[in-house]
Design a protein around this motif. Structure first.
Motif, PDB file in Angstrom:
ATOM      1  N   LYS A 132       0.836  -1.200   0.000  1.00 37.13           N
ATOM      2  CA  LYS A 132       0.000   0.000   0.000  1.00 37.13           C
ATOM      3  C   LYS A 132       0.868   1.245   0.000  1.00 37.13           C
ATOM      4  CE  LYS A 132      -3.858   2.271   2.359  1.00 37.13           C
ATOM      5  NZ  LYS A 132      -4.794   2.232   3.509  1.00 37.13           N
ATOM      6  N   ILE A 133       0.447   2.244  -0.774  1.00 34.99           N
ATOM      7  CA  ILE A 133       1.134   3.532  -0.825  1.00 34.99           C
ATOM      8  C   ILE A 133       0.220   4.593  -0.228  1.00 34.99           C
ATOM      9  CG2 ILE A 133       2.174   5.270  -2.337  1.00 34.99           C
ATOM     10  CD1 ILE A 133       2.684   3.011  -4.368  1.00 34.99           C
ATOM     11  N   ASP A 134       0.739   5.361   0.717  1.00 36.86           N
ATOM     12  CA  ASP A 134      -0.023   6.430   1.371  1.00 36.86           C
ATOM     13  C   ASP A 134       0.617   7.762   0.995  1.00 36.86           C
ATOM     14  OD1 ASP A 134      -1.450   8.122   2.948  1.00 36.86           O
ATOM     15  OD2 ASP A 134      -0.914   7.214   4.864  1.00 36.86           O
ATOM     16  N   PRO A 135       0.210   8.368  -0.143  1.00 37.00           N
ATOM     17  CA  PRO A 135       0.871   9.588  -0.601  1.00 37.00           C
ATOM     18  C   PRO A 135       0.624  10.800   0.296  1.00 37.00           C
ATOM     19  CG  PRO A 135      -1.034   9.100  -1.968  1.00 37.00           C
ATOM     20  CD  PRO A 135      -0.862   7.929  -1.046  1.00 37.00           C
ATOM     21  N   TRP A 356       8.263  14.245 -17.358  1.00 36.71           N
ATOM     22  CA  TRP A 356       9.435  14.112 -16.490  1.00 36.71           C
ATOM     23  C   TRP A 356       9.308  12.908 -15.562  1.00 36.71           C
ATOM     24  CZ3 TRP A 356       7.208  18.515 -18.215  1.00 36.71           C
ATOM     25  CH2 TRP A 356       8.021  19.410 -18.920  1.00 36.71           C
ATOM     26  N   LEU A 357       8.354  12.014 -15.889  1.00 35.81           N
ATOM     27  CA  LEU A 357       8.104  10.755 -15.182  1.00 35.81           C
ATOM     28  C   LEU A 357       7.568  10.966 -13.778  1.00 35.81           C
ATOM     29  CD1 LEU A 357      11.295   8.748 -16.298  1.00 35.81           C
ATOM     30  CD2 LEU A 357       9.139   9.110 -17.510  1.00 35.81           C
ATOM     31  N   ARG A 358       7.060  12.144 -13.496  1.00 33.22           N
ATOM     32  CA  ARG A 358       6.449  12.440 -12.204  1.00 33.22           C
ATOM     33  C   ARG A 358       4.964  12.108 -12.275  1.00 33.22           C
ATOM     34  NH1 ARG A 358       8.424  17.452 -11.612  1.00 33.22           N
ATOM     35  NH2 ARG A 358       6.749  18.207 -12.952  1.00 33.22           N
ATOM     36  N   VAL A 359       4.469  11.361 -11.284  1.00 31.93           N
ATOM     37  CA  VAL A 359       3.067  10.940 -11.279  1.00 31.93           C
ATOM     38  C   VAL A 359       2.162  12.160 -11.197  1.00 31.93           C
ATOM     39  CG1 VAL A 359       1.298   9.683  -9.985  1.00 31.93           C
ATOM     40  CG2 VAL A 359       3.587   8.702 -10.251  1.00 31.93           C
ATOM     41  N   GLU A 360       1.181  12.228 -12.070  1.00 31.12           N
ATOM     42  CA  GLU A 360       0.269  13.362 -12.083  1.00 31.12           C
ATOM     43  C   GLU A 360      -0.538  13.398 -10.788  1.00 31.12           C
ATOM     44  OE1 GLU A 360      -2.062  13.066 -15.640  1.00 31.12           O
ATOM     45  OE2 GLU A 360      -0.475  13.927 -16.882  1.00 31.12           O
ATOM     46  N   GLY A 361      -0.441  14.524 -10.094  1.00 27.30           N
ATOM     47  CA  GLY A 361      -1.140  14.670  -8.822  1.00 27.30           C
ATOM     48  C   GLY A 361      -0.268  14.388  -7.621  1.00 27.30           C
ATOM     49  N   ASP A 363       3.683  15.325  -6.586  1.00 31.40           N
ATOM     50  CA  ASP A 363       4.964  15.922  -6.962  1.00 31.40           C
ATOM     51  C   ASP A 363       6.165  15.121  -6.477  1.00 31.40           C
ATOM     52  OD1 ASP A 363       3.713  17.963  -8.251  1.00 31.40           O
ATOM     53  OD2 ASP A 363       3.790  19.358  -6.565  1.00 31.40           O
ATOM     54  N   SER A 364       6.003  14.348  -5.412  1.00 25.83           N
ATOM     55  CA  SER A 364       7.143  13.630  -4.837  1.00 25.83           C
ATOM     56  C   SER A 364       7.164  12.155  -5.214  1.00 25.83           C
ATOM     57  CB  SER A 364       7.120  13.756  -3.307  1.00 25.83           C
ATOM     58  OG  SER A 364       5.910  13.231  -2.783  1.00 25.83           O
ATOM     59  N   VAL A 365       6.353  11.752  -6.186  1.00 24.87           N
ATOM     60  CA  VAL A 365       6.284  10.342  -6.604  1.00 24.87           C
ATOM     61  C   VAL A 365       6.571  10.245  -8.099  1.00 24.87           C
ATOM     62  CG1 VAL A 365       4.874   8.256  -6.708  1.00 24.87           C
ATOM     63  CG2 VAL A 365       4.566   9.864  -4.818  1.00 24.87           C
ATOM     64  N   TYR A 366       7.475   9.332  -8.460  1.00 26.94           N
ATOM     65  CA  TYR A 366       7.815   9.077  -9.854  1.00 26.94           C
ATOM     66  C   TYR A 366       7.471   7.625 -10.181  1.00 26.94           C
ATOM     67  CZ  TYR A 366      10.515  13.409  -9.501  1.00 26.94           C
ATOM     68  OH  TYR A 366      10.888  14.712  -9.304  1.00 26.94           O
ATOM     69  N   ALA A 367       7.167   7.362 -11.432  1.00 28.02           N
ATOM     70  CA  ALA A 367       6.830   5.998 -11.859  1.00 28.02           C
ATOM     71  C   ALA A 367       7.526   5.689 -13.173  1.00 28.02           C
ATOM     72  CB  ALA A 367       5.319   5.827 -11.998  1.00 28.02           C
ATOM     73  N   LEU A 368       8.113   4.490 -13.262  1.00 29.52           N
ATOM     74  CA  LEU A 368       8.934   4.102 -14.412  1.00 29.52           C
ATOM     75  C   LEU A 368       8.481   2.772 -14.991  1.00 29.52           C
ATOM     76  CD1 LEU A 368      12.435   4.662 -12.717  1.00 29.52           C
ATOM     77  CD2 LEU A 368      11.053   6.374 -13.874  1.00 29.52           C
ATOM     78  N   GLY A 369       8.870   2.532 -16.227  1.00 29.51           N
ATOM     79  CA  GLY A 369       8.692   1.217 -16.839  1.00 29.51           C
ATOM     80  C   GLY A 369       7.250   0.849 -17.097  1.00 29.51           C
TER      81      GLY A 369
END
Length: 576
Positions: A132-135, A356-361, A363-369
């Motif tokens: 689980k991710i708690d943004p 820039w591979l930053r998750v929309e919504g 700012d501190s989370v990036y997602a790849l692949g």
């Protein structure tokens, strides 16, 4: 200063900086002269010019696949405290997984333990799965691996982060087809390849038992592959080579009962490749005796039969089988789906990032692949803002000088512009405007819109391949390496809807080509420049490229030795 106080301080210093003890030892033997020393593990603490400790940002990386491993390999910024969380403590070279299924290559030859890289870089690693991710609170909830004799009860724990890099990949997509999860094999992990290898050998051993009828042997030795993409085609080719080159010698009495069926819902296999490759592959499979069935969709799988529907007629047919391999694409993992619901992306099919591979919504989370896709902005969405930014004199028209001031930024910000120019065989965007405006020296907003109106037709989602994931990991690491520098002096394109510039250049994928092994020491290669090669020469190119792309000399030597062993002694037919 007392000797006791000095010893205490020295002990504290060497405990904080283990590399300094090596420096002291070398300095002693060098007589205190000029000395330069480099350690493979960088100092764990970053210091300011005044010698004060800098508070590091904690970067948590989820996953150790192509994008995650590439990111870790290229990250060299001492201002980050990096923590890797993955249930798999190794990197897996997935393009060679089909070769593992028939004993051409051993599974251990294509894996690289991740702790070697972790130690070298001075990072930390935890063998666990993020559930689980708690943004909102910048936390992840993790669960340790279960099923081992040591760790029968999984341990759950939370981990804080300042920056989160999601590189967990994807899972096989079953399209909710009944019975697939229970009865079919997948080909995503090393464990999957080993299970397939064991299942293939077990099928031949069962078919060799006495007192079986011909129909029973035909059923047991009917291998069905679902999905005509690169993985399904390569596995079918590898399995056919095993039957022809090795089974004929090892199981001569049952060879005549073997059959391979390749099912594809589309019109053709390898539909993402050049049509010449598709046609050659289909003709070769037919010559090799592989039963290729296109326009057939699987509607159900039981323990003994697989049911397919002909798309043209709607007719449903059921056939007995011995083993089914499912390779029809990828889907998002449950943890990512839950995360998408939290950040307002619940209606999307895949997690969306910016360029820039930053998750929309977030700012501190990036997602790849395979985890995410880039949500590329359309030129027409920003056309008014682009024109306004260029029209510095606010005259309502752009002269040649004003237009040139934004041309480079437009091409950098919107990659579809370059693709459109290439398609239309135009040298630059100025030629595009000239074709819409004639010989006029100034351009108004309507002409500007007309010239760029078809540019967005070239927008394409990036393929879910190892090549894309690896390039994204490398790109993001390089951005992190120069984060402080670019915050002071941005190097990206203009912000057309804001002030200043973006910190970095947006991610730009560069395609180096694709391979499709077709068996019989023949491979199809599609390389940049519309260059297509099919045959034995391409097979040797495939060997060279894949050997060079392996991430260490250890894995290169192991894989090459496996290939040599197979040429000399044949494939390993043991069920281990």
């Amino acid at each position: 200063m007392s000797s006791h106080s000095f010893s205490k301080r020295a002990y504290s210093f060497f405990k904080a900086y283990p590399s300094a003890s090596k420096l002291l030892l070398l300095s002693t033997f060098s007589g205190g002269g000029l000395l330069v020393y480099s350690d493979s593990s960088p100092l764990r603490r970053a210091l300011t010019a005044d010698g004060e400790q800098i508070k590091k940002k904690k970067v948590v990386v989820l996953g150790s696949g192509w994008s995650g491993y590439s990111f870790l390999s290229y990250l060299n910024n001492p201002n980050y405290d990096v923590q890797v969380v993955s249930p798999r403590n190794f990197f897996l070279f997935t393009p060679l997984l089909p070769s593992v299924t028939n004993g051409t290559v051993e599974a251990r030859s294509i894996v690289e333990p991740i702790r070697g890289l972790i130690r070298k870089k001075g990072f930390e690693y935890t063998e666990a799965e993020c559930v689980k991710i708690d943004p909102s609170n910048k936390k992840i909830h993790c669960r340790s691996k279960d099923g081992s004799s040591v760790n029968k009860d999984p341990k759950e724990f939370d981990m804080d982060y300042d920056i989160l890099v999601i590189a967990v990949g994807a899972k096989p997509n079953t399209f909710n087809t009944a019975g697939v999860e229970e009865h079919a094999h997948f080909l995503k992990e090393a464990e999957d390849a080993l299970k397939i290898r064991q299942s293939v050998i077990n099928c031949f051993e069962r078919a060799s038992l006495p007192d079986l009828t011909e129909e029973e042997r035909k059923k047991i030795l009917h291998f069905v592959v679902v999905g005509g993409g690169p993985t399904g085609v390569e596995f079918s080719a590898e399995l056919h080579d095993f039957l022809v080159e090795d089974v004929a010698k090892i199981y001569p009495k049952v060879q005549e009962f073997t059959r391979i069926t390749l099912l594809e819902a589309g019109d053709h296999i390898l539909n993402m490749f050049d049509k010449r490759i598709t046609a050659f592959a289909e003709e070769k499979f037919q010559r090799d005796g592989i039963d290729l069935k296109t326009k057939n969709m699987v509607v159900g799988v039981t323990a003994d039969e697989i049911s397919t529907k002909e798309i043209a007629t709607g007719k449903v047919v059921s056939e007995p089988y011995g083993m089914v391999v499912w390779s029809t694409g990828i889907g998002i993992r449950p943890v990512i789906k839950e995360f998408m619901n939290q950040i307002g992306q619940g209606q999307r099919r895949v997690l969306a990032t910016d360029e820039w591979l930053r998750v929309e919504g977030c700012d501190s989370v990036y997602a790849l692949g395979d985890t995410a896709t880039i949500n590329q902005r359309r030129v027409m969405e920003d056309i008014a803002a682009i024109f306004s930014k260029a029209d510095k004199g606010e005259t309502g028209t752009l002269n040649k000088k004003e237009f040139k001031s934004v041309v480079k930024d437009i091409c950098q910000r919107y990659p579809q512009v370059e693709l459109y120019l290439k398609k239309k065989k135009l040298r630059n965007i100025a030629n595009l405007l000239k074709s819409a405006n004639g010989d006029d020296t100034e351009v108004n907003i309507e002409t500007f819109k007309q010239a760029l109106s078809e540019v967005d037709t070239q927008m394409k989602n990036l393929p879910a391949t190892a090549q894309v994931a690896s390039q994204q990991g490398k790109y993001l690491a390089k951005c992190f390496n120069k984060m402080e520098k670019c915050e002071k002096k941005p190097e990206g394109p203009l912000r057309f809807r804001g002030e200043g510039r973006h910190r970095f250049q947006p991610f730009r994928y560069r395609h180096f080509g694709s391979f499709a092994p077709l068996g019989g020491e023949q491979t199809a290669a599609e390389l940049p420049g519309d260059w297509v090669s099919i045959g034995h020469s391409s097979q040797w190119l495939w060997y060279s490229v894949y050997a060079s792309k392996l991430v260490s000399w250890r894995t290169r030597s192991l894989v090459v030795s496996d290939w040599v062993r197979r040429f000399i002694f044949g494939r390993d037919s043991s069920s281990i």
